[in-house]
Write a protein that holds these residues in place. Sequence first.
Motif, PDB file in Angstrom:
ATOM      1  N   ARG A  24     -54.617 -43.435  14.230  1.00 13.87           N
ATOM      2  CA  ARG A  24     -54.028 -42.978  15.280  1.00 13.87           C
ATOM      3  C   ARG A  24     -52.885 -43.729  16.119  1.00 13.87           C
ATOM      4  NH1 ARG A  24     -56.480 -42.694  20.839  1.00 13.87           N
ATOM      5  NH2 ARG A  24     -55.606 -40.861  22.030  1.00 13.87           N
ATOM      6  N   GLU A  25     -53.292 -45.084  15.784  1.00 16.53           N
ATOM      7  CA  GLU A  25     -52.385 -46.045  16.643  1.00 16.53           C
ATOM      8  C   GLU A  25     -51.212 -45.897  16.437  1.00 16.53           C
ATOM      9  OE1 GLU A  25     -51.756 -48.605  19.473  1.00 16.53           O
ATOM     10  OE2 GLU A  25     -53.744 -47.922  19.169  1.00 16.53           O
ATOM     11  N   PRO A  26     -50.517 -45.587  15.060  1.00 17.75           N
ATOM     12  CA  PRO A  26     -48.949 -45.402  14.980  1.00 17.75           C
ATOM     13  C   PRO A  26     -48.491 -44.126  15.781  1.00 17.75           C
ATOM     14  CG  PRO A  26     -49.971 -46.003  13.065  1.00 17.75           C
ATOM     15  CD  PRO A  26     -51.203 -45.805  14.006  1.00 17.75           C
ATOM     16  N   LEU A  27     -49.477 -43.127  15.602  1.00 19.77           N
ATOM     17  CA  LEU A  27     -49.104 -41.865  16.386  1.00 19.77           C
ATOM     18  C   LEU A  27     -48.781 -42.275  17.998  1.00 19.77           C
ATOM     19  CD1 LEU A  27     -48.772 -38.745  16.937  1.00 19.77           C
ATOM     20  CD2 LEU A  27     -51.249 -38.751  17.102  1.00 19.77           C
ATOM     21  N   LEU A  28     -49.481 -43.059  18.497  1.00 20.05           N
ATOM     22  CA  LEU A  28     -49.272 -43.480  19.801  1.00 20.05           C
ATOM     23  C   LEU A  28     -48.152 -44.251  20.178  1.00 20.05           C
ATOM     24  CD1 LEU A  28     -53.249 -44.329  21.294  1.00 20.05           C
ATOM     25  CD2 LEU A  28     -51.904 -42.045  21.183  1.00 20.05           C
ATOM     26  N   GLU A  29     -47.878 -45.221  19.254  1.00 24.90           N
ATOM     27  CA  GLU A  29     -46.666 -45.935  19.194  1.00 24.90           C
ATOM     28  C   GLU A  29     -45.313 -45.093  18.921  1.00 24.90           C
ATOM     29  OE1 GLU A  29     -47.179 -48.778  16.279  1.00 24.90           O
ATOM     30  OE2 GLU A  29     -48.907 -49.762  17.220  1.00 24.90           O
ATOM     31  N   HIS A  30     -45.452 -44.254  18.177  1.00 28.72           N
ATOM     32  CA  HIS A  30     -44.132 -43.470  17.898  1.00 28.72           C
ATOM     33  C   HIS A  30     -44.021 -42.553  19.049  1.00 28.72           C
ATOM     34  CE1 HIS A  30     -43.310 -44.616  13.989  1.00 28.72           C
ATOM     35  NE2 HIS A  30     -44.647 -44.383  13.610  1.00 28.72           N
ATOM     36  N   CYS A  31     -45.217 -42.058  19.830  1.00 31.15           N
ATOM     37  CA  CYS A  31     -45.016 -41.188  20.737  1.00 31.15           C
ATOM     38  C   CYS A  31     -44.186 -41.885  22.032  1.00 31.15           C
ATOM     39  CB  CYS A  31     -46.408 -40.692  21.477  1.00 31.15           C
ATOM     40  SG  CYS A  31     -46.991 -39.165  20.628  1.00 31.15           S
ATOM     41  N   ALA A  32     -44.830 -43.112  22.317  1.00 33.91           N
ATOM     42  CA  ALA A  32     -44.181 -44.259  23.319  1.00 33.91           C
ATOM     43  C   ALA A  32     -42.670 -44.330  22.895  1.00 33.91           C
ATOM     44  CB  ALA A  32     -44.943 -45.296  23.246  1.00 33.91           C
ATOM     45  N   SER A  33     -42.431 -44.495  21.650  1.00 36.43           N
ATOM     46  CA  SER A  33     -40.984 -44.653  21.336  1.00 36.43           C
ATOM     47  C   SER A  33     -40.123 -43.682  21.733  1.00 36.43           C
ATOM     48  CB  SER A  33     -40.882 -45.075  20.043  1.00 36.43           C
ATOM     49  OG  SER A  33     -40.895 -44.128  19.120  1.00 36.43           O
ATOM     50  N   ILE A  34     -40.484 -42.218  21.608  1.00 39.11           N
ATOM     51  CA  ILE A  34     -39.689 -40.995  22.112  1.00 39.11           C
ATOM     52  C   ILE A  34     -39.968 -40.693  23.337  1.00 39.11           C
ATOM     53  CG2 ILE A  34     -39.410 -40.636  19.793  1.00 39.11           C
ATOM     54  CD1 ILE A  34     -41.190 -38.190  20.140  1.00 39.11           C
ATOM     55  N   GLY A  35     -40.922 -41.172  24.154  1.00 42.19           N
ATOM     56  CA  GLY A  35     -41.296 -40.788  25.300  1.00 42.19           C
ATOM     57  C   GLY A  35     -41.941 -39.579  25.745  1.00 42.19           C
ATOM     58  N   ARG A  36     -42.881 -39.344  24.665  1.00 45.23           N
ATOM     59  CA  ARG A  36     -43.637 -38.103  24.425  1.00 45.23           C
ATOM     60  C   ARG A  36     -45.120 -38.426  25.143  1.00 45.23           C
ATOM     61  NH1 ARG A  36     -45.390 -33.675  20.099  1.00 45.23           N
ATOM     62  NH2 ARG A  36     -46.540 -32.548  21.433  1.00 45.23           N
ATOM     63  N   ASP A  37     -45.801 -37.840  25.707  1.00 40.31           N
ATOM     64  CA  ASP A  37     -47.114 -37.876  26.312  1.00 40.31           C
ATOM     65  C   ASP A  37     -48.073 -37.696  25.106  1.00 40.31           C
ATOM     66  OD1 ASP A  37     -49.438 -38.155  27.562  1.00 40.31           O
ATOM     67  OD2 ASP A  37     -49.054 -36.471  28.951  1.00 40.31           O
ATOM     68  N   PRO A  38     -48.735 -38.765  24.599  1.00 38.04           N
ATOM     69  CA  PRO A  38     -49.717 -38.190  23.510  1.00 38.04           C
ATOM     70  C   PRO A  38     -50.712 -37.441  24.000  1.00 38.04           C
ATOM     71  CG  PRO A  38     -50.086 -40.561  24.507  1.00 38.04           C
ATOM     72  CD  PRO A  38     -48.852 -40.068  25.221  1.00 38.04           C
ATOM     73  N   GLY A  39     -51.052 -37.474  25.136  1.00 35.76           N
ATOM     74  CA  GLY A  39     -52.109 -36.325  25.604  1.00 35.76           C
ATOM     75  C   GLY A  39     -51.504 -34.772  25.261  1.00 35.76           C
ATOM     76  N   GLU A  40     -50.362 -34.744  25.155  1.00 34.29           N
ATOM     77  CA  GLU A  40     -49.799 -33.385  24.587  1.00 34.29           C
ATOM     78  C   GLU A  40     -50.425 -33.127  23.297  1.00 34.29           C
ATOM     79  OE1 GLU A  40     -45.665 -33.305  24.951  1.00 34.29           O
ATOM     80  OE2 GLU A  40     -45.690 -33.506  27.412  1.00 34.29           O
ATOM     81  N   ILE A  41     -51.041 -33.923  22.607  1.00 32.47           N
ATOM     82  CA  ILE A  41     -51.338 -33.943  21.083  1.00 32.47           C
ATOM     83  C   ILE A  41     -52.727 -33.764  20.767  1.00 32.47           C
ATOM     84  CG2 ILE A  41     -51.023 -34.544  18.732  1.00 32.47           C
ATOM     85  CD1 ILE A  41     -48.535 -36.114  19.482  1.00 32.47           C
ATOM     86  N   THR A  42     -53.511 -32.819  20.489  1.00 31.91           N
ATOM     87  CA  THR A  42     -54.869 -32.992  20.253  1.00 31.91           C
ATOM     88  C   THR A  42     -55.138 -33.809  19.153  1.00 31.91           C
ATOM     89  OG1 THR A  42     -55.233 -30.595  21.299  1.00 31.91           O
ATOM     90  CG2 THR A  42     -57.091 -31.588  20.136  1.00 31.91           C
ATOM     91  N   CYS A  43     -55.868 -34.730  19.406  1.00 29.94           N
ATOM     92  CA  CYS A  43     -56.204 -35.654  18.095  1.00 29.94           C
ATOM     93  C   CYS A  43     -57.685 -35.034  17.796  1.00 29.94           C
ATOM     94  CB  CYS A  43     -56.331 -37.109  18.596  1.00 29.94           C
ATOM     95  SG  CYS A  43     -54.240 -37.601  18.901  1.00 29.94           S
ATOM     96  N   SER A  44     -57.893 -35.113  16.419  1.00 24.96           N
ATOM     97  CA  SER A  44     -59.020 -34.388  16.116  1.00 24.96           C
ATOM     98  C   SER A  44     -59.510 -35.169  14.742  1.00 24.96           C
ATOM     99  CB  SER A  44     -59.012 -32.986  15.784  1.00 24.96           C
ATOM    100  OG  SER A  44     -58.042 -32.615  14.573  1.00 24.96           O
ATOM    101  N   VAL A  45     -60.840 -34.909  14.560  1.00 32.12           N
ATOM    102  CA  VAL A  45     -61.370 -35.563  13.396  1.00 32.12           C
ATOM    103  C   VAL A  45     -62.659 -34.823  12.840  1.00 32.12           C
ATOM    104  CG1 VAL A  45     -63.313 -36.935  14.736  1.00 32.12           C
ATOM    105  CG2 VAL A  45     -62.257 -37.701  12.569  1.00 32.12           C
ATOM    106  N   ASN A  46     -63.042 -34.497  11.515  1.00 28.01           N
ATOM    107  CA  ASN A  46     -63.889 -33.906  11.073  1.00 28.01           C
ATOM    108  C   ASN A  46     -65.014 -34.831  10.748  1.00 28.01           C
ATOM    109  OD1 ASN A  46     -61.579 -32.483  10.424  1.00 28.01           O
ATOM    110  ND2 ASN A  46     -62.646 -31.037   9.087  1.00 28.01           N
TER     111      ASN A  46
END
Length: 99
Positions: A24-46
Amino acid sequence: RTAARWAQQWNAITDDVAEWASLREPLLEHCASIGRDPGEITCSVNVRISGPDRLGEAAQTAAAYAGAGAGLVIMNLPLDAGPGILAPLAEALAPLASS
């Protein structure tokens, strides 16, 4: 990068919470780099439930993923599960609903 830009949900199936968090960490980093709030993405797991006698263990695993940032935990029932597993599973997961 694609998930950070366009996704509404991100799901990773892993063996443990630490692995999920590291994916998940790279997702958070990429969100930060483009200015997107990662809270807009539901992160899920099975989470796979090994059997009706392991519901408590599955609930603890779900709680650990929630603590690591999973907004949705998908509980995968055993293939031979009958409807009788649902009430005990709901009871095992109930404490997560209040947190």
